[in-house]
Design a protein around this motif. Structure first.
Motif: not given
Length: 199
Positions: A109-110, A143-149, A165-178, A181-187
């Protein structure tokens, strides 16, 4: 009489500190340490008194209670009251383990208030050679506190064209905070997440 009233006050403050420790840990710790200083200073003064004028039974009880509270306070101040739950999973990129990749669990979230961040801090981890990872929430622990991440993953390596120089080997979408691409819920249980298969 004045001495008895003073000792009674110490005992009351010690009890109040004990209760405060569990409700507002930081304030409770400060109260406990303050009472400890008062008792130690008063005990030092007592050494100059006659045996008959030294601590009464209630005064000794206040000191013993304060000593116990200080011990509990040290334990309470050194550890966070935040409840964390184990979180583990795997990260693969093009079906290969993303060994060395950094994974961050950012509260979904925001922008959150300081109070919300205290209840659900950011968690992070490093992907192992077999693709597995486990997150921790410093300074609270594993560990992590319960909630959505929102899950952000980066995997940096030396640029073959420029060793400085160092480069990111992964597509930029996996580091996009806005637009994560991935969301999980910790129970509130042991969390074994489905593998993240990136492409």
């Amino acid at each position: 009489m004045r001495r008895f009233a003073y000792e009674g006050l110490l005992a009351a403050l010690a009890t109040l500190s004990f209760l405060t420790l569990w409700v507002v840990p930081r304030l409770g710790c400060r109260l406990i340490l303050a009472i400890g200083v008062l008792c130690l200073a008063d005990a030092a003064d007592a050494k100059t008194m006659r045996v008959d004028d030294r601590w009464s039974g209630s005064g000794r009880n206040a000191v013993l209670l304060t000593a116990l509270l200080i011990a509990l306070g040290c334990a309470g101040c050194s550890k966070s009251g935040l409840k964390l739950y184990p979180v583990s999973g795997e990260v693969f990129y093009k079906n290969e383990p993303a060994a060395g990749a950094q994974i961050v669990f950012q509260p979904h979230g925001e922008a959150m208030t300081d109070e919300a961040k205290a209840k659900q801090p950011m968690a992070y981890g490093t992907v192992e050679a077999d693709g597995s990872f486990a997150v921790r929430s410093d300074p609270h622990g594993a560990g992590a506190a319960p909630g959505q991440y929102d899950v952000l993953i980066t995997w940096y390596a030396v640029d073959p064209r420029d060793s400085e120089k160092r480069i990111n080997k992964l597509p930029a979408k996996y580091a996009d905070q806005t637009k994560p691409a991935l969301v999980v819920t910790v129970k509130e249980e042991k969390n074994e997440l489905q593998p993240f298969r990136l492409n």
